[in-house]
Design a protein around this motif. Structure first.
Motif, mmCIF file in Angstrom:
data_model
loop_
_atom_site.group_PDB
_atom_site.id
_atom_site.type_symbol
_atom_site.label_atom_id
_atom_site.label_comp_id
_atom_site.label_asym_id
_atom_site.label_seq_id
_atom_site.Cartn_x
_atom_site.Cartn_y
_atom_site.Cartn_z
ATOM 1 N N HIS A 25 0.841 -1.201 0.000
ATOM 2 C CA HIS A 25 0.000 0.000 0.000
ATOM 3 C C HIS A 25 0.871 1.244 0.000
ATOM 4 N N PHE A 26 0.228 2.384 -0.209
ATOM 5 C CA PHE A 26 0.916 3.655 -0.414
ATOM 6 C C PHE A 26 1.878 4.003 0.720
ATOM 7 N N ARG A 27 1.419 3.918 1.949
ATOM 8 C CA ARG A 27 2.258 4.312 3.092
ATOM 9 C C ARG A 27 3.495 3.415 3.199
ATOM 10 N N ALA A 28 3.328 2.136 2.938
ATOM 11 C CA ALA A 28 4.470 1.221 2.968
ATOM 12 C C ALA A 28 5.461 1.555 1.855
ATOM 13 N N LEU A 33 10.664 3.422 0.157
ATOM 14 C CA LEU A 33 11.405 4.064 -0.925
ATOM 15 C C LEU A 33 11.899 5.467 -0.598
ATOM 16 N N ASP A 34 11.359 6.072 0.414
ATOM 17 C CA ASP A 34 11.835 7.385 0.845
ATOM 18 C C ASP A 34 11.733 8.449 -0.245
ATOM 19 N N TYR A 35 10.650 8.418 -1.027
ATOM 20 C CA TYR A 35 10.358 9.481 -1.992
ATOM 21 C C TYR A 35 9.375 10.448 -1.358
ATOM 22 N N ALA A 36 9.338 11.653 -1.885
ATOM 23 C CA ALA A 36 8.337 12.621 -1.449
ATOM 24 C C ALA A 36 6.956 12.084 -1.825
ATOM 25 N N GLN A 37 5.960 12.414 -1.015
ATOM 26 C CA GLN A 37 4.608 11.905 -1.239
ATOM 27 C C GLN A 37 4.101 12.263 -2.632
ATOM 28 N N GLY A 38 4.305 13.505 -3.047
ATOM 29 C CA GLY A 38 3.847 13.938 -4.369
ATOM 30 C C GLY A 38 4.530 13.189 -5.497
ATOM 31 N N THR A 39 5.816 12.926 -5.350
ATOM 32 C CA THR A 39 6.556 12.163 -6.364
ATOM 33 C C THR A 39 5.996 10.760 -6.478
ATOM 34 N N LEU A 40 5.769 10.128 -5.338
ATOM 35 C CA LEU A 40 5.234 8.770 -5.346
ATOM 36 C C LEU A 40 3.838 8.738 -5.960
ATOM 37 N N GLN A 41 2.984 9.682 -5.591
ATOM 38 C CA GLN A 41 1.631 9.739 -6.161
ATOM 39 C C GLN A 41 1.689 9.901 -7.675
ATOM 40 N N ASP A 58 -8.983 -2.146 -0.865
ATOM 41 C CA ASP A 58 -9.403 -3.232 0.024
ATOM 42 C C ASP A 58 -10.277 -2.742 1.168
ATOM 43 N N GLY A 59 -10.778 -1.519 1.068
ATOM 44 C CA GLY A 59 -11.632 -0.968 2.110
ATOM 45 C C GLY A 59 -10.893 -0.047 3.042
ATOM 46 N N LYS A 60 -9.622 -0.305 3.261
ATOM 47 C CA LYS A 60 -8.810 0.551 4.115
ATOM 48 C C LYS A 60 -7.632 1.143 3.348
ATOM 49 N N TYR A 61 -7.021 0.333 2.490
ATOM 50 C CA TYR A 61 -5.829 0.750 1.762
ATOM 51 C C TYR A 61 -6.046 0.659 0.263
ATOM 52 N N THR A 62 -5.298 1.472 -0.451
ATOM 53 C CA THR A 62 -5.144 1.311 -1.887
ATOM 54 C C THR A 62 -3.883 0.492 -2.068
ATOM 55 N N ARG A 63 -4.015 -0.619 -2.760
ATOM 56 C CA ARG A 63 -2.895 -1.543 -2.919
ATOM 57 C C ARG A 63 -2.514 -1.626 -4.399
ATOM 58 N N TYR A 64 -1.241 -1.948 -4.624
ATOM 59 C CA TYR A 64 -0.688 -1.926 -5.976
ATOM 60 C C TYR A 64 -0.118 -3.288 -6.344
ATOM 61 N N TYR A 65 -0.365 -3.664 -7.621
ATOM 62 C CA TYR A 65 0.061 -4.962 -8.144
ATOM 63 C C TYR A 65 0.678 -4.782 -9.518
ATOM 64 N N PRO A 66 1.645 -5.627 -9.873
ATOM 65 C CA PRO A 66 2.135 -5.611 -11.256
ATOM 66 C C PRO A 66 0.962 -5.982 -12.172
ATOM 67 N N ALA A 67 0.801 -5.257 -13.254
ATOM 68 C CA ALA A 67 -0.347 -5.476 -14.151
ATOM 69 C C ALA A 67 -0.311 -6.878 -14.739
ATOM 70 N N ALA A 68 -1.484 -7.438 -14.896
ATOM 71 C CA ALA A 68 -1.713 -8.715 -15.578
ATOM 72 C C ALA A 68 -1.146 -9.926 -14.841
ATOM 73 N N GLU A 69 -0.590 -9.767 -13.660
ATOM 74 C CA GLU A 69 -0.075 -10.922 -12.932
ATOM 75 C C GLU A 69 -1.088 -11.490 -11.942
#
Length: 173
Positions: A25-28, A33-41, A58-69
Motif C-alpha cells: 500500500h501507499f504508506r508502505a 522508498l523514501d520518496y516525497a509523497q507527491g513524487t510517489l503519487q 481493500d476498504g482501508k488501503y489502496t494496494r498496488y500490483y504488477p499489471a496482468a499478474e
C-alpha cells in the motif's frame, strides 16, 4: 512477465518494489522508498495510466500490483493476506478449519469482536464461508488452494513466521 523498460530511476524503483511485494500500500511504499509523497503519487498514477500496475481498494488501503499478474480473485486474496490478522485467521482455517469465532479468538489471543470483524470482512470478500452447526457458526476458507498457493509463492514478502509455522513452511527458509 518481464520487467517493463522504465527510463526513470524512481519509476523503476517503484515498479520493482510493487513486483517484489504485490499488494503493497501507499504508506508502505513511502516508508520503503523514501520518496516525497507527491513524487510517489505522480509516479504511481503514471504507472497505472500506462497499464504497468493495477490498483486495488481493500476498504482501508489502496494496494498496488504488477499489471496482468493477478486477476480479481488473486488481488482479493492478496489484499486479505496483507492484513496481519486476516492472514492469521486464514492460516488457522486452512490448517484446522472449520472453526468458530470463539476458537479463532482463543488461538489468536484476540477479542471475539476483533476476530468477528475480520471474519466479516473475509466473508464480504468471499474468502470464507460460514455454516451453522447447532448453536455455533463455523467458518471455512472458500478457495483454500488459491489462498495456500498465493501465500506460499509470496511468503517472503509477508514475514509472518507464525503463519509459516502453521502452514508448515518454517523449514523452507
Amino acid at each position: 512477465m518481464p520487467e517493463p523498460d522504465l527510463e526513470l530511476e524512481s519509476r523503476r524503483a517503484i515498479y520493482q518494489e510493487i513486483a517484489a511485494i504485490p499488494g503493497i500500500h501507499f504508506r508502505a511504499l513511502l516508508d520503503e522508498l523514501d520518496y516525497a509523497q507527491g513524487t510517489l503519487q505522480y509516479q504511481l498514477r503514471w504507472l497505472a495510466d500506462e497499464g504497468l500496475i493495477d490498483v486495488s481498494e481493500d476498504g482501508k488501503y489502496t494496494r498496488y500490483y504488477p499489471a496482468a499478474e493477478f486477476d480479481d480473485a488473486d488481488r482479493t486474496v492478496m489484499n486479505a493476506l496483507r492484513r496481519e490478522y486476516s492472514r492469521r485467521i486464514l492460516a488457522h482455517l486452512l490448517v484446522d478449519g472449520p472453526l468458530s469465532t470463539t476458537e479463532l479468538s482463543d488461538r489468536l489471543e484476540k477479542a471475539q469482536s476483533t476476530v468477528s470483524w475480520h471474519l466479516s470482512k473475509l466473508a464480504d470478500a468471499g474468502l470464507v464461508t460460514k455454516e451453522r452447526d447447532g448453536q455455533r457458526v463455523l467458518y471455512r476458507v472458500s478457495d483454500s488452494d488459491r489462498v495456500r498457493y498465493l501465500y506460499t509463492v509470496h511468503r517472503q514478502s509477508f514475514t509472518d513466521r507464525i503463519v509459516d509455522r502453521l502452514l508448515g513452511l518454517w523449514d523452507s527458509y
